[in-house]
Design an enzyme around this catalytic site. Structure first.
Site, PDB file in Angstrom:
ATOM      1  CG  HIS A 169      20.631  47.514  15.094  1.00  0.00           C
ATOM      2  ND1 HIS A 169      20.243  48.682  15.716  1.00  0.00           N
ATOM      3  CD2 HIS A 169      21.980  47.502  15.112  1.00  0.00           C
ATOM      4  CE1 HIS A 169      21.321  49.345  16.075  1.00  0.00           C
ATOM      5  NE2 HIS A 169      22.388  48.660  15.732  1.00  0.00           N
ATOM      6  CG  ASP A 219      28.640  43.728  14.166  1.00  0.00           C
ATOM      7  OD1 ASP A 219      29.710  44.293  13.955  1.00  0.00           O
ATOM      8  OD2 ASP A 219      27.867  44.047  15.074  1.00  0.00           O
TER       9      ASP A 219
HETATM   10  N1  CMC Z   1      18.079  35.618  15.836  1.00  0.00           N
HETATM   11  C1  CMC Z   1      16.861  35.110  16.161  1.00  0.00           C
HETATM   12  N2  CMC Z   1      15.884  35.824  16.740  1.00  0.00           N
HETATM   13  C2  CMC Z   1      16.140  37.095  17.044  1.00  0.00           C
HETATM   14  C3  CMC Z   1      17.379  37.702  16.753  1.00  0.00           C
HETATM   15  C4  CMC Z   1      18.363  36.924  16.121  1.00  0.00           C
HETATM   16  N3  CMC Z   1      19.548  37.455  15.804  1.00  0.00           N
HETATM   17  N4  CMC Z   1      17.361  38.992  17.170  1.00  0.00           N
HETATM   18  C5  CMC Z   1      16.156  39.195  17.716  1.00  0.00           C
HETATM   19  N5  CMC Z   1      15.406  38.051  17.626  1.00  0.00           N
HETATM   20  C6  CMC Z   1      13.999  37.889  18.018  1.00  0.00           C
HETATM   21  C7  CMC Z   1      13.832  37.818  19.532  1.00  0.00           C
HETATM   22  O1  CMC Z   1      13.914  36.493  19.993  1.00  0.00           O
HETATM   23  C8  CMC Z   1      12.477  38.421  19.712  1.00  0.00           C
HETATM   24  O2  CMC Z   1      11.510  37.466  19.317  1.00  0.00           O
HETATM   25  P1  CMC Z   1      10.062  37.393  20.077  1.00  0.00           P
HETATM   26  O3  CMC Z   1       9.429  38.716  19.819  1.00  0.00           O
HETATM   27  O4  CMC Z   1       9.383  36.246  19.428  1.00  0.00           O
HETATM   28  O5  CMC Z   1      10.384  37.176  21.528  1.00  0.00           O
HETATM   29  C9  CMC Z   1      12.416  39.525  18.652  1.00  0.00           C
HETATM   30  O6  CMC Z   1      13.311  39.075  17.608  1.00  0.00           O
HETATM   31  C10 CMC Z   1      12.852  40.888  19.170  1.00  0.00           C
HETATM   32  O7  CMC Z   1      14.155  40.758  19.722  1.00  0.00           O
HETATM   33  P2  CMC Z   1      14.708  41.561  20.982  1.00  0.00           P
HETATM   34  O8  CMC Z   1      15.674  40.693  21.722  1.00  0.00           O
HETATM   35  O9  CMC Z   1      13.589  42.152  21.750  1.00  0.00           O
HETATM   36  O10 CMC Z   1      15.469  42.730  20.282  1.00  0.00           O
HETATM   37  P3  CMC Z   1      16.554  43.660  20.958  1.00  0.00           P
HETATM   38  O11 CMC Z   1      16.361  44.995  20.364  1.00  0.00           O
HETATM   39  O12 CMC Z   1      16.518  43.576  22.442  1.00  0.00           O
HETATM   40  O13 CMC Z   1      17.947  42.996  20.512  1.00  0.00           O
HETATM   41  C11 CMC Z   1      19.940  42.574  19.311  1.00  0.00           C
HETATM   42  C12 CMC Z   1      18.730  43.508  19.480  1.00  0.00           C
HETATM   43  C13 CMC Z   1      20.908  43.207  18.304  1.00  0.00           C
HETATM   44  C14 CMC Z   1      20.693  42.421  20.663  1.00  0.00           C
HETATM   45  C15 CMC Z   1      19.440  41.195  18.817  1.00  0.00           C
HETATM   46  O14 CMC Z   1      18.781  41.330  17.584  1.00  0.00           O
HETATM   47  C16 CMC Z   1      20.574  40.163  18.711  1.00  0.00           C
HETATM   48  O15 CMC Z   1      20.927  39.537  19.692  1.00  0.00           O
HETATM   49  N6  CMC Z   1      21.157  39.991  17.477  1.00  0.00           N
HETATM   50  C17 CMC Z   1      22.275  39.115  17.292  1.00  0.00           C
HETATM   51  C18 CMC Z   1      23.552  39.781  17.779  1.00  0.00           C
HETATM   52  C19 CMC Z   1      24.026  40.855  16.816  1.00  0.00           C
HETATM   53  O16 CMC Z   1      24.116  40.646  15.625  1.00  0.00           O
HETATM   54  N7  CMC Z   1      24.395  42.018  17.403  1.00  0.00           N
HETATM   55  C20 CMC Z   1      24.950  43.118  16.647  1.00  0.00           C
HETATM   56  C21 CMC Z   1      24.086  44.330  16.676  1.00  0.00           C
HETATM   57  S1  CMC Z   1      24.621  45.525  15.452  1.00  0.00           S
HETATM   58  C22 CMC Z   1      26.110  46.132  15.981  1.00  0.00           C
HETATM   59  C23 CMC Z   1      26.085  46.904  17.249  1.00  0.00           C
HETATM   60  O17 CMC Z   1      25.334  47.877  17.352  1.00  0.00           O
HETATM   61  O18 CMC Z   1      26.854  46.543  18.133  1.00  0.00           O
END
Ligand code: CMC
Length: 442
Positions: free
Chosen positions: A318, A376
């Protein structure tokens, strides 16, 4: 200030002074503090004073508005609506009471609650002509595509609540939106499976009515199971608002131009649809189907950890919660009570989900990055158990989030400092150049 200068910030006495390390020029900006959470540096005069813009793709460190509706402390897993913790609301309140709280800022008295519930109930029907509108969609249209279209089309049917300068019209539009969304969603589902539309029943509660419109048919009533109706109500509460997330910011941005509320909510639905946001609950189930069997989990965990592989574990991580998602905790309990009530705790897909949750919670990659199961992850599993088709998962999220969108939209319209949203950019394209006639181009 020169373009290659670097800048250092120091904070003192509720202001921050920015020093351009090349020219030595300084500019001071006030720090504003809210009732909770970190302060914000008010940089509205930054360009005028320094000639710089800020650069913050994804708004990681940028506050876009002042708000009194929802507070999140992501490090400590706290979510408050108008000051009340989500755990207490989920335990003691009902969805319509949370709607009232989000819209008006206080919990209702008994009399106010009765009046509000009645007010919403009286708006649940759709204009009959809207049924024709559905028929323009392909039979196999995704229900979210139908939602975007039908909600946007409400502005063509309810002209008497599109004058955003009139507080009464804004409130009528707000009631209409909250009340009609389950009907719109139920009809999107019925249309996609070729069944007749089911009209709302005013003798039912909000969550019950929604289940009725999803599952009843003209030839058979839907027997409402109170455990399932309670679970649905709780799911709606848990998704009701979440401060300035992507879809809410989309609604605010669309509304900042003065667009009508129905158009703004339609924009929010479009933003919610993406798999990184509300589309994640659908993506969780698709991912579980793809993994297929517990024996394949390790392979998928490996893919999720591989930075060259775009695969991510859906339902984990998240942007704001870096400890745990308090909604996920409640949703997990609800998930188990629903599975228990339905006697399907041993269903293979659900077992697979529980195994995945266990492994990811122990794996160093996920633990180090604080990638906990989010709301989710569990909502997808509950919806699956309730017999709701995967394509409807994000629609259910949209039904719940509508009140958050509309409360935030109202707050924005009433904010005297509100301006049209207009971000800046760091331009990295071609510098100025003269047009070259086609005949003389190389
Ligand atoms: N699986 C694998 N690796 C992940 C995931 C994941 N679900 N989420 C983040 N990471 C890794 C990412 O690759 C990065 O690694 P590194 O530092 O080595 O490059 C690190 O964790 C930080 O991730 P980020 O992309 O900078 O984090 P963000 O805040 O930009 O993204 C997110 C948040 C929710 C978009 C992401 O965690 C994601 O895509 N999760 C899966 C989709 C999901 O479940 N979304 C629902 C969110 S909750 C409901 C809502 O609010 O809508």
């Amino acid at each position: 200030m020169s373009q290659d200068s670097s800048a250092a910030a120091t904070a003192s006495n509720n202001n921050v002074t920015l020093t351009d390390n090349v020219t030595g020029k300084q500019a001071t900006f006030p720090v504003r503090t809210g009732t909770q959470g970190p302060g914000v540096i008010d940089i509205r005069s930054l360009y005028a004073e320094t000639g710089y813009f800020t650069y913050d793709p994804g708004f990681i460190a940028t506050g876009s508005c002042e708000s009194k509706i929802t507070y999140i402390d992501g490090d400590n897993g706290i979510l408050l609506h108008r000051g009340y913790p989500i755990e207490q609301l989920a335990e003691n309140s009902d969805f319509l009471e949370v709607c009232y709280l989000l819209l008006y800022g206080e919990l209702p008295t008994g009399e106010q609650k009765v009046k509000f519930d009645r007010g919403i109930t009286l708006h649940t029907m759709l204009h009959e002509q809207m049924a024709n509108f559905y028929r323009g969609f392909r039979r196999d249209a995704h229900p979210m595509a139908i939602m975007c279209g039908v909600v946007g089309a409400l502005s063509a049917f309810y002209h008497d609540s599109t004058d955003i300068s009139d507080p009464h019209q804004r409130m009528v539009a707000s009631y209409r939106m909250i009340a009609k969304m389950p009907t719109i969603a139920g009809w999107a589902y019925k249309y996609s499976i070729g069944q007749p539309f089911i009209y709302p029943s005013n003798k039912l509660g909000f969550a019950e009515n929604f289940l009725h419109m999803l599952f009843a048919t003209p030839c058979e009533d839907y027997e409402i199971n109170p455990v399932i109706a309670k679970a649905m109500d709780r799911i709606l509460i848990l998704h009701a608002d979440h401060e300035q997330n992507a879809s809410t910011s989309t609604v605010r941005l669309a509304g900042s131009s003065g667009a009508n509320p129905f158009a703004c909510i339609s924009a929010g639905i479009a933003s919610l649809w993406g798999p990184a946001h509300g589309g994640a609950n659908e993506a969780v189930l698709n991912m579980l189907h793809e993994i297929g069997d517990k024996s394949n989990i390790n392979e998928y965990i490996k893919k999720a950890k591989d930075s060259d592989d775009p695969f991510r574990l859906m339902g984990f991580g998240h942007r704001v919660y870096k400890n745990f998602d308090p909604r996920a905790k409640i949703m997990r309990e609800t998930c188990h009570s629903v599975l228990n009530e339905l006697g399907i705790e041993n269903e293979p897909l659900l077992e697979l989900a529980m195994e995945l949750e266990k492994i990811a919670l122990e794996d160093e990659y996920f633990v180090d990055r604080k990638l906990y199961p989010n709301v989710d992850f569990y909502s997808g599993i509950i919806f699956q158990a309730l017999g709701i088709p995967t394509s409807m998962f994000t629609v259910l999220f949209a039904v719940a989030r509508t009140v958050g969108w509309i409360a935030q939209w109202n707050e924005m319209i009433e904010d005297p400092s509100q301006k049209i949203g207009r971000p800046r950019q760091l331009y990295t394209g071609q510098p100025y150049r003269d047009y070259v006639p086609i005949k003389t181009r190389p």
